[in-house]
Write a protein that holds these residues in place. Sequence first.
Motif, PDB file in Angstrom:
ATOM      1  N   ASP A   1       0.830  -1.208   0.000  1.00  0.00           N
ATOM      2  CA  ASP A   1       0.000   0.000   0.000  1.00  0.00           C
ATOM      3  C   ASP A   1       0.862   1.254   0.000  1.00  0.00           C
ATOM      4  OD1 ASP A   1      -2.352  -1.362  -0.084  1.00  0.00           O
ATOM      5  OD2 ASP A   1      -2.944  -0.963   1.980  1.00  0.00           O
ATOM      6  N   ASN A   2       0.269   2.360  -0.424  1.00  0.00           N
ATOM      7  CA  ASN A   2       0.991   3.629  -0.482  1.00  0.00           C
ATOM      8  C   ASN A   2       1.499   4.083   0.875  1.00  0.00           C
ATOM      9  OD1 ASN A   2       0.658   3.839  -3.230  1.00  0.00           O
ATOM     10  ND2 ASN A   2      -1.240   5.010  -3.078  1.00  0.00           N
ATOM     11  N   ASP A   3       0.755   3.792   1.928  1.00  0.00           N
ATOM     12  CA  ASP A   3       1.183   4.210   3.267  1.00  0.00           C
ATOM     13  C   ASP A   3       2.183   3.241   3.900  1.00  0.00           C
ATOM     14  OD1 ASP A   3      -0.423   2.060   3.914  1.00  0.00           O
ATOM     15  OD2 ASP A   3      -1.782   3.206   5.193  1.00  0.00           O
ATOM     16  N   LYS A   4       2.547   2.193   3.162  1.00  0.00           N
ATOM     17  CA  LYS A   4       3.550   1.202   3.570  1.00  0.00           C
ATOM     18  C   LYS A   4       3.228   0.529   4.904  1.00  0.00           C
ATOM     19  CE  LYS A   4       7.205   3.365   0.960  1.00  0.00           C
ATOM     20  NZ  LYS A   4       8.483   4.008   0.963  1.00  0.00           N
ATOM     21  N   SER A   5       1.941   0.190   5.089  1.00  0.00           N
ATOM     22  CA  SER A   5       1.558  -0.511   6.316  1.00  0.00           C
ATOM     23  C   SER A   5       0.940  -1.880   6.037  1.00  0.00           C
ATOM     24  CB  SER A   5       0.556   0.328   7.113  1.00  0.00           C
ATOM     25  OG  SER A   5      -0.650   0.463   6.384  1.00  0.00           O
ATOM     26  N   THR A   6       0.733  -2.199   4.756  1.00  0.00           N
ATOM     27  CA  THR A   6       0.024  -3.421   4.395  1.00  0.00           C
ATOM     28  C   THR A   6       0.630  -4.067   3.147  1.00  0.00           C
ATOM     29  OG1 THR A   6      -2.017  -2.418   5.215  1.00  0.00           O
ATOM     30  CG2 THR A   6      -2.260  -4.352   3.856  1.00  0.00           C
TER      31      THR A   6
ATOM     32  N   LYS B   1      -4.846  -9.399   2.850  1.00  0.00           N
ATOM     33  CA  LYS B   1      -3.903  -8.348   3.169  1.00  0.00           C
ATOM     34  C   LYS B   1      -3.336  -8.611   4.556  1.00  0.00           C
ATOM     35  CE  LYS B   1      -7.027  -4.817   4.968  1.00  0.00           C
ATOM     36  NZ  LYS B   1      -7.486  -3.453   4.809  1.00  0.00           N
ATOM     37  N   TYR B   2      -2.066  -8.312   4.697  1.00  0.00           N
ATOM     38  CA  TYR B   2      -1.334  -8.533   5.941  1.00  0.00           C
ATOM     39  C   TYR B   2      -0.933  -7.188   6.509  1.00  0.00           C
ATOM     40  CZ  TYR B   2      -1.161 -13.382   4.634  1.00  0.00           C
ATOM     41  OH  TYR B   2      -1.523 -14.660   4.301  1.00  0.00           O
ATOM     42  N   LEU B   3      -1.329  -6.941   7.750  1.00  0.00           N
ATOM     43  CA  LEU B   3      -1.029  -5.678   8.406  1.00  0.00           C
ATOM     44  C   LEU B   3       0.374  -5.759   8.998  1.00  0.00           C
ATOM     45  CD1 LEU B   3      -4.497  -5.353  10.153  1.00  0.00           C
ATOM     46  CD2 LEU B   3      -3.804  -4.466   7.928  1.00  0.00           C
ATOM     47  N   THR B   4       1.356  -5.309   8.238  1.00  0.00           N
ATOM     48  CA  THR B   4       2.761  -5.471   8.614  1.00  0.00           C
ATOM     49  C   THR B   4       3.384  -4.202   9.188  1.00  0.00           C
ATOM     50  OG1 THR B   4       3.295  -5.055   6.303  1.00  0.00           O
ATOM     51  CG2 THR B   4       3.199  -7.351   6.998  1.00  0.00           C
TER      52      THR B   4
ATOM     53  N   ASP C   1       8.283 -14.811   5.852  1.00  0.00           N
ATOM     54  CA  ASP C   1       7.424 -15.416   6.863  1.00  0.00           C
ATOM     55  C   ASP C   1       6.423 -14.370   7.326  1.00  0.00           C
ATOM     56  OD1 ASP C   1       6.197 -16.602   9.009  1.00  0.00           O
ATOM     57  OD2 ASP C   1       8.036 -17.094  10.076  1.00  0.00           O
ATOM     58  N   LEU C   2       5.149 -14.550   6.969  1.00  0.00           N
ATOM     59  CA  LEU C   2       4.102 -13.597   7.334  1.00  0.00           C
ATOM     60  C   LEU C   2       3.222 -14.119   8.469  1.00  0.00           C
ATOM     61  CD1 LEU C   2       2.985 -12.463   3.770  1.00  0.00           C
ATOM     62  CD2 LEU C   2       4.659 -11.394   5.280  1.00  0.00           C
ATOM     63  N   SER C   3       3.639 -15.195   9.116  1.00  0.00           N
ATOM     64  CA  SER C   3       2.796 -15.840  10.117  1.00  0.00           C
ATOM     65  C   SER C   3       2.562 -14.989  11.358  1.00  0.00           C
ATOM     66  CB  SER C   3       3.387 -17.185  10.514  1.00  0.00           C
ATOM     67  OG  SER C   3       4.671 -17.017  11.070  1.00  0.00           O
ATOM     68  N   GLU C   4       3.419 -14.032  11.639  1.00  0.00           N
ATOM     69  CA  GLU C   4       3.273 -13.233  12.851  1.00  0.00           C
ATOM     70  C   GLU C   4       2.335 -12.042  12.682  1.00  0.00           C
ATOM     71  OE1 GLU C   4       6.791 -10.419  13.579  1.00  0.00           O
ATOM     72  OE2 GLU C   4       7.639 -12.031  12.358  1.00  0.00           O
ATOM     73  N   PHE C   5       1.891 -11.779  11.468  1.00  0.00           N
ATOM     74  CA  PHE C   5       1.090 -10.593  11.200  1.00  0.00           C
ATOM     75  C   PHE C   5      -0.394 -10.921  11.074  1.00  0.00           C
ATOM     76  CE2 PHE C   5       5.291  -9.960   9.333  1.00  0.00           C
ATOM     77  CZ  PHE C   5       5.703  -8.886  10.102  1.00  0.00           C
ATOM     78  N   ASN C   6      -1.218  -9.956  11.466  1.00  0.00           N
ATOM     79  CA  ASN C   6      -2.661 -10.110  11.312  1.00  0.00           C
ATOM     80  C   ASN C   6      -3.007 -10.045   9.835  1.00  0.00           C
ATOM     81  OD1 ASN C   6      -3.107 -10.188  14.079  1.00  0.00           O
ATOM     82  ND2 ASN C   6      -3.286  -7.976  14.221  1.00  0.00           N
ATOM     83  N   ARG C   7      -3.939 -10.891   9.452  1.00  0.00           N
ATOM     84  CA  ARG C   7      -4.366 -10.873   8.054  1.00  0.00           C
ATOM     85  C   ARG C   7      -5.871 -10.721   7.977  1.00  0.00           C
ATOM     86  NH1 ARG C   7      -4.223 -16.984   5.721  1.00  0.00           N
ATOM     87  NH2 ARG C   7      -5.461 -17.890   7.360  1.00  0.00           N
TER      88      ARG C   7
END
Length: 72
Positions: free
Chosen positions: A22-27, A36-39, A57-63
């Motif tokens: 995303d443009n705001d570099k949060s997802t 979508k993963y909230l990274t 590894d995206l397992s630690e992030f909310n999706r």
Amino acid sequence: MRILIKERHSFVITEITEVEMDNDKSTLYIPKYGMKYLTNDRTEELFRKILFEGYADLSEFNRERCKREVLL
């Protein structure tokens, strides 16, 4: 490219062909699965890791499931 996702207490390696930031570099958004993963502050780092190393590894992030609409 491969990503590692934790699903129901197990790890799954998933093949993807496209990832967006995303443009705001949060997802991170994966269009193939509509996820979508909230990274937050690690988005750019993970995006580069997927792009250059082909693995993250995206397992630690909310999706969340989401649907993006393209406006013409």
